[in-house]
Design a protein around this motif. Sequence first.
Motif, PDB file in Angstrom:
ATOM      1  N   GLU A  36       0.825  -1.199   0.000  1.00 41.86           N
ATOM      2  CA  GLU A  36       0.000   0.000   0.000  1.00 41.86           C
ATOM      3  C   GLU A  36       0.868   1.261   0.000  1.00 41.86           C
ATOM      4  O   GLU A  36       0.621   2.211  -0.761  1.00 41.86           O
ATOM      5  CB  GLU A  36      -0.915  -0.012   1.222  1.00 41.86           C
ATOM      6  CG  GLU A  36      -1.778   1.223   1.398  1.00 41.86           C
ATOM      7  CD  GLU A  36      -3.021   1.221   0.529  1.00 41.86           C
ATOM      8  OE1 GLU A  36      -3.722   2.246   0.514  1.00 41.86           O
ATOM      9  OE2 GLU A  36      -3.276   0.204  -0.144  1.00 41.86           O
ATOM     10  N   LEU A  37       1.892   1.285   0.843  1.00 45.29           N
ATOM     11  CA  LEU A  37       2.779   2.450   0.911  1.00 45.29           C
ATOM     12  C   LEU A  37       3.559   2.630  -0.383  1.00 45.29           C
ATOM     13  O   LEU A  37       3.751   3.757  -0.859  1.00 45.29           O
ATOM     14  CB  LEU A  37       3.735   2.302   2.098  1.00 45.29           C
ATOM     15  CG  LEU A  37       3.102   2.343   3.497  1.00 45.29           C
ATOM     16  CD1 LEU A  37       4.138   1.993   4.552  1.00 45.29           C
ATOM     17  CD2 LEU A  37       2.488   3.714   3.782  1.00 45.29           C
ATOM     18  N   GLU A  38       4.003   1.522  -0.957  1.00 43.37           N
ATOM     19  CA  GLU A  38       4.773   1.601  -2.193  1.00 43.37           C
ATOM     20  C   GLU A  38       3.918   2.123  -3.343  1.00 43.37           C
ATOM     21  O   GLU A  38       4.366   2.965  -4.126  1.00 43.37           O
ATOM     22  CB  GLU A  38       5.336   0.220  -2.543  1.00 43.37           C
ATOM     23  CG  GLU A  38       6.328   0.237  -3.681  1.00 43.37           C
ATOM     24  CD  GLU A  38       7.064  -1.077  -3.832  1.00 43.37           C
ATOM     25  OE1 GLU A  38       8.110  -1.096  -4.515  1.00 43.37           O
ATOM     26  OE2 GLU A  38       6.596  -2.089  -3.267  1.00 43.37           O
ATOM     27  N   GLU A  39       2.689   1.652  -3.428  1.00 45.77           N
ATOM     28  CA  GLU A  39       1.799   2.089  -4.498  1.00 45.77           C
ATOM     29  C   GLU A  39       1.469   3.573  -4.394  1.00 45.77           C
ATOM     30  O   GLU A  39       1.251   4.246  -5.404  1.00 45.77           O
ATOM     31  CB  GLU A  39       0.510   1.260  -4.476  1.00 45.77           C
ATOM     32  CG  GLU A  39       0.715  -0.192  -4.926  1.00 45.77           C
ATOM     33  CD  GLU A  39      -0.545  -1.012  -4.783  1.00 45.77           C
ATOM     34  OE1 GLU A  39      -1.535  -0.492  -4.214  1.00 45.77           O
ATOM     35  OE2 GLU A  39      -0.552  -2.183  -5.222  1.00 45.77           O
ATOM     36  N   ARG A  91       4.770   6.490  -0.823  1.00 46.59           N
ATOM     37  CA  ARG A  91       5.168   6.940   0.510  1.00 46.59           C
ATOM     38  C   ARG A  91       6.426   6.170   0.919  1.00 46.59           C
ATOM     39  O   ARG A  91       6.402   5.290   1.779  1.00 46.59           O
ATOM     40  CB  ARG A  91       4.012   6.744   1.493  1.00 46.59           C
ATOM     41  CG  ARG A  91       2.782   7.544   1.109  1.00 46.59           C
ATOM     42  CD  ARG A  91       1.584   7.266   1.965  1.00 46.59           C
ATOM     43  NE  ARG A  91       1.796   7.643   3.355  1.00 46.59           N
ATOM     44  CZ  ARG A  91       0.852   7.555   4.293  1.00 46.59           C
ATOM     45  NH1 ARG A  91      -0.360   7.111   3.978  1.00 46.59           N
ATOM     46  NH2 ARG A  91       1.122   7.910   5.536  1.00 46.59           N
ATOM     47  N   LEU A  92       7.518   6.495   0.263  1.00 45.72           N
ATOM     48  CA  LEU A  92       8.739   5.707   0.384  1.00 45.72           C
ATOM     49  C   LEU A  92       9.428   5.872   1.734  1.00 45.72           C
ATOM     50  O   LEU A  92      10.090   4.938   2.210  1.00 45.72           O
ATOM     51  CB  LEU A  92       9.692   6.075  -0.754  1.00 45.72           C
ATOM     52  CG  LEU A  92       9.134   5.861  -2.174  1.00 45.72           C
ATOM     53  CD1 LEU A  92      10.199   6.184  -3.207  1.00 45.72           C
ATOM     54  CD2 LEU A  92       8.603   4.444  -2.346  1.00 45.72           C
ATOM     55  N   HIS A  93       9.312   7.052   2.352  1.00 45.24           N
ATOM     56  CA  HIS A  93       9.916   7.237   3.677  1.00 45.24           C
ATOM     57  C   HIS A  93       9.259   6.318   4.697  1.00 45.24           C
ATOM     58  O   HIS A  93       9.955   5.634   5.466  1.00 45.24           O
ATOM     59  CB  HIS A  93       9.798   8.691   4.121  1.00 45.24           C
ATOM     60  CG  HIS A  93      10.287   8.925   5.522  1.00 45.24           C
ATOM     61  ND1 HIS A  93      11.631   8.913   5.851  1.00 45.24           N
ATOM     62  CD2 HIS A  93       9.602   9.169   6.686  1.00 45.24           C
ATOM     63  CE1 HIS A  93      11.764   9.138   7.153  1.00 45.24           C
ATOM     64  NE2 HIS A  93      10.554   9.297   7.673  1.00 45.24           N
ATOM     65  N   GLU A  94       7.912   6.299   4.702  1.00 41.55           N
ATOM     66  CA  GLU A  94       7.202   5.417   5.616  1.00 41.55           C
ATOM     67  C   GLU A  94       7.506   3.946   5.321  1.00 41.55           C
ATOM     68  O   GLU A  94       7.650   3.127   6.224  1.00 41.55           O
ATOM     69  CB  GLU A  94       5.700   5.660   5.548  1.00 41.55           C
ATOM     70  CG  GLU A  94       5.254   7.001   6.113  1.00 41.55           C
ATOM     71  CD  GLU A  94       5.141   8.056   5.036  1.00 41.55           C
ATOM     72  OE1 GLU A  94       5.862   7.954   4.012  1.00 41.55           O
ATOM     73  OE2 GLU A  94       4.336   8.996   5.225  1.00 41.55           O
TER      74      GLU A  94
END
Length: 288
Positions: A75-78, A81-84
Amino acid sequence: MVRKAVIPAAGFGTRFLPATKSQPKEMLPVVDKPTIQYVVEEAVRSGVRDILMVIGKAKRAIEEHFDRSFELERELEEKGRLHELKTIRAISSMANIHFVWQKELRGLGDAVLHAREHVGQEPFAVLLGDTIIESKTPVTRQLIEVYNRYQEPVVALEEVEMSRVSRYGVINGKPINGGQYLISDFVEKPAPSKAPSNLAIAGRYVFTAEVFDHLRRTKPGKNGEIQLTDAMRLMAAKRAMYGLRFDGRRHDIGNKVDFIKTNILFGLQREDMRKDLAAFVKAVAREL
């Protein structure tokens, strides 16, 4: 060489009810990070990456926190949100974390005893899962350096007000050098008038495997619990034990007031919230 650490985290956390009815107190966040993650990070910064957590009922969230969450990562990658994403992945890769269940809560000493098979005959560190210690050099690292010098068990010590010694285990001993003490005895929660010192045990230890033999010989005390302090007394009667008045600041997350204080202090250290939080604290203070 100290390669392994044990983090007892099996207690009910009744002082935080109802928040801890279905989640571990060690998972309560300080700002945006669970308390127990600070503890694991201290062990890792001390050079210890083989960690055994002793957990109990309703502690599954601790296991899940240190495991990978592929759905969340995707979900973050899509969403870019690379820092998270980097932060989340770092949690599961910072150390080799193992778990053992303390099926019956019989005290801190019993929790440490559950680590016997994992530790074997090696020296090991113990870090309480509800205590955060801020320090330039991690306190566990400070203890390991003392252990390396003497090859004997060593505990972290904190000076407390004499009026508060009845809340802690304290030592009897003599200073030797650099904040180090040769310990002759431990006293659990003494009355101020009977306390041998105001040096309290501060939730960090380095033990030799011999502690397990003393834990097995320790008789249950109040509420049928096996007290780690009682086993330490037995060990101190047989061999040298040391204490270190550490350089740092301890935050006890085990009670509500100190938990809230710690959140405020850590929030004020954060660049992204310091200004707004400081203004809020000042405004509230003016109203009191």
